[in-house]
Design a protein around this motif. Structure first.
Motif, PDB file in Angstrom:
ATOM      1  N   UNK A 239      -5.147   9.421  18.909  1.00 27.43           N
ATOM      2  CA  UNK A 239      -4.199   8.415  19.235  1.00 27.43           C
ATOM      3  C   UNK A 239      -4.731   6.886  18.713  1.00 27.43           C
ATOM      4  N   UNK A 240      -3.886   5.917  19.001  1.00 32.56           N
ATOM      5  CA  UNK A 240      -4.075   4.760  18.528  1.00 32.56           C
ATOM      6  C   UNK A 240      -3.775   3.684  19.437  1.00 32.56           C
ATOM      7  N   UNK A 241      -4.780   2.468  19.703  1.00 31.17           N
ATOM      8  CA  UNK A 241      -4.153   1.596  20.683  1.00 31.17           C
ATOM      9  C   UNK A 241      -4.344   0.298  20.022  1.00 31.17           C
ATOM     10  N   UNK A 242      -3.627  -0.671  20.464  1.00 37.62           N
ATOM     11  CA  UNK A 242      -3.746  -2.009  19.852  1.00 37.62           C
ATOM     12  C   UNK A 242      -3.773  -3.051  21.143  1.00 37.62           C
ATOM     13  N   UNK A 243      -4.715  -3.904  20.682  1.00 35.35           N
ATOM     14  CA  UNK A 243      -5.191  -4.892  21.637  1.00 35.35           C
ATOM     15  C   UNK A 243      -5.027  -6.319  21.017  1.00 35.35           C
ATOM     16  N   UNK A 244      -4.329  -7.126  21.825  1.00 36.41           N
ATOM     17  CA  UNK A 244      -4.194  -8.539  21.555  1.00 36.41           C
ATOM     18  C   UNK A 244      -5.442  -9.412  22.067  1.00 36.41           C
ATOM     19  N   UNK A 245      -6.141  -9.916  20.871  1.00 29.65           N
ATOM     20  CA  UNK A 245      -7.301 -10.461  20.924  1.00 29.65           C
ATOM     21  C   UNK A 245      -7.352 -11.604  22.072  1.00 29.65           C
ATOM     22  N   UNK A 246      -6.381 -12.465  22.070  1.00 26.05           N
ATOM     23  CA  UNK A 246      -6.402 -13.598  23.115  1.00 26.05           C
ATOM     24  C   UNK A 246      -6.290 -13.066  24.498  1.00 26.05           C
ATOM     25  N   UNK A 247      -5.979 -11.784  24.731  1.00 27.94           N
ATOM     26  CA  UNK A 247      -6.142 -11.298  26.094  1.00 27.94           C
ATOM     27  C   UNK A 247      -7.493 -10.874  26.470  1.00 27.94           C
ATOM     28  N   UNK A 248      -8.533 -10.951  25.722  1.00 29.37           N
ATOM     29  CA  UNK A 248      -9.897 -10.453  25.831  1.00 29.37           C
ATOM     30  C   UNK A 248     -10.679 -11.764  26.369  1.00 29.37           C
TER      31      UNK A 248
END
Length: 520
Positions: A239-248
């Motif tokens: 599978x693949x996940x995408x994370x918005x860096x500004x939410x970290x």
């Protein structure tokens, strides 16, 4: 009496040929290998992953895949003589399981959706049939999935793939190109941002049958950026996940370095960056930390070039900044050196450094005996005002024995070759087209300290897309990149892909004796 012979040397050779990234030393250590007791064999298995292309409904994506013709041993599929396969298939969707479903109808619907997704994941999007001929596929809109795949036998050595996406409007406008990457456990991304004007997503794709767990660290000009949610990110199997860096993090920082590592498993990692005023493109991982780095292929008409560098160790780094131009190497006025504090990200605005000629950036230690390892990348802008477009050039390793890049069109490709240390001779092969055409070979000499920009001549009778393969013939190391330009409504939309060694062969020891185990 029953006898079973197990050759330990043969077993080691087979393991190295399969993994492709291990270098085994012959008895006696590296010196013995250099003395002629080692040989190169083609890898028998390669893995690639491609991120989900876009979230825009306007996206138009072209996938290409290619394996270059190899040695006679590679054509025979290595020791096993296998024909092999090279297939990219859709990754499985990541399902939201935060809430436990109790409605029988909804449960049944979810089960049917999962079954359908699994069936789709078993169907290849791209399948290379033979070395030397690219294959392509197309997908439209935001529903195109991430891809995972494996090549075996004679199709494994040098297997390459690319996805190229055109988005003509919106915040993700631009030409977004990315070479599909091999899964790994450690990635550096200088040049990311959590600023309000940026939308940077790190895409993590897991090709394996068990979950991977990843951590993401961010470093700015003042050091580590506080993040409470960047640790322990689970990437489900296939599978693949995408994370918005500004939410970290709560901090809005313009220039950052992201460090992605895995606690368990392996992933492919790339960053999709989008700037409100300059379009979008992919940022691939920079070369491993080193005292000397090369970023090849700055376009001649670049209107802005920004260098982003990071020193991951305990020591500060002082480096020379030099442009390898068409005819010579020189230091940009006012920016001939850069001081990078340990654990901090440093930037330089090099503006229109190329001044109408193609070039490549080289970073070397100010003091040769103090080569502090660093990572670096360039953010490159073409055009001005509303016609701006961005691309990235991460520091990359040399071409080495061979490297390939796919998805070259009849017009718009430029191959840049940089020789940082010594004059080199390279062979450039233009493959057949995906729908027809005749391959061709040209040889080029790149003088020490310079960059040579080449407009490849498309294959005669070209139909579809073609691949470029670069091989070092003699001389010093050569670093390369390919720029693809597809103009759209007055915008010179472009993307740049680097060409590090494809890892198609592995050094293995020659057997001096057969260490056999006999069972009576």
């Amino acid at each position: 009496m029953k006898s079973t012979h197990l050759s330990l040397i043969a077993g080691a050779v087979a393991l190295a040929a399969i993994t492709g990234f291990a270098t085994l030393n012959a008895p006696g250590g590296p010196a013995a290998a250099e003395a002629g007791s080692a040989s190169s064999l083609p890898v028998e298995r390669s893995s690639l992953v491609c991120p989900a292309p876009s979230t825009s409904d306007l996206a138009e994506t072209q996938y290409t895949s290619y394996t270059p013709p190899g040695s006679e041993t590679a054509k025979g599929g290595g020791a096993k003589g296998e024909e092999g396969t090279a297939e990219l298939k859709p990754a499985l969707p990541v399902l939201d399981d935060d809430e436990v479903e109790t409605d029988p109808k909804k449960i049944k619907k979810a089960e049917e959706a999962a079954k359908k997704a699994k069936a789709q994941a078993d169907k290849p999007v791209l399948a290379v049939k033979e070395p030397g001929t690219p294959v392509l596929a197309e997908a439209d809109g935001s529903a195109a999935p991430a891809l995972v795949g494996t090549a075996t036998g004679r199709l494994a050595p040098g297997w390459a793939a690319q996805q190229t996406t055109t988005v003509t409007a919106g915040g993700a406008r631009g030409l977004l190109g990315v070479s599909c990457t091999a899964p790994d456990t450690d990635f550096w991304f200088p040049g990311v941002s959590t600023a309000r004007s940026r939308q940077d997503y790190v895409h993590l794709t897991n090709p394996d049958d068990s979950a991977a767990v990843a951590d993401i660290e961010l470093f700015g000009a003042k050091g580590a950026v506080t993040s409470e949610v960047g640790d322990g990110i689970t990437v489900p199997a296939r599978s693949s996940v995408a994370l918005l860096l500004s939410t970290l993090t709560d901090e809005a920082v313009n220039d950052l370095t992201a460090h992605v590592t895995t606690r368990s498993g392996r992933v492919g990692a790339v960053v999709l960056t989008a700037d409100d005023g300059s379009g979008a493109d992919w940022l691939t991982a920079a070369a491993d930390p080193s005292g000397t780095l090369v970023m090849p292929g700055i376009p001649a008409d670049a209107t802005s070039v920004q260098l982003v560098a990071f020193a991951p160790g305990e020591n500060d780094a002082d480096v020379k900044v030099q442009l390898m131009g068409k005819n010579t190497t020189f230091a940009p006025a006012g920016n001939d050196t850069l001081h990078i504090k340990s654990g901090m990200t440093a930037t330089i605005d090099l503006k229109d450094i190329t001044r109408g000629e193609p070039g490549s950036l080289r970073l070397t230690p100010v003091e040769k005996n103090r080569a502090t390892p660093i990572v670096a990348a360039l953010r490159v802008v073409r055009g001005t005002g509303a016609k701006q477009e961005i691309a990235y050039i991460p520091a990359t390793g040399p071409v080495g024995a061979r490297a390939s890049v796919t998805d070259n069109r009849a017009k718009g490709s430029t191959l840049s070759l940089a020789a940082p240390a010594a004059t080199a001779k390279v062979k450039v092969t233009t493959s057949a087209g995906s729908g027809g055409g005749e391959p061709a070979v040209e040889t080029y000499t790149v003088k020490a300290g310079t960059t040579t920009a080449i407009t490849p001549k498309p294959p005669a009778g070209l139909k579809g897309a073609y691949a470029l393969t670069v091989e070092t013939v003699s001389g010093g190391p050569v670093h390369a990149s390919r720029a693809l330009v597809l103009p759209e409504d007055g915008v010179q939309m472009f993307t740049i892909q680097t060409l590090p060694d494809d890892g198609g062969t592995v050094v293995v020891p020659s057997a001096r004796q057969d260490l056999s185990v006999l069972d009576d």
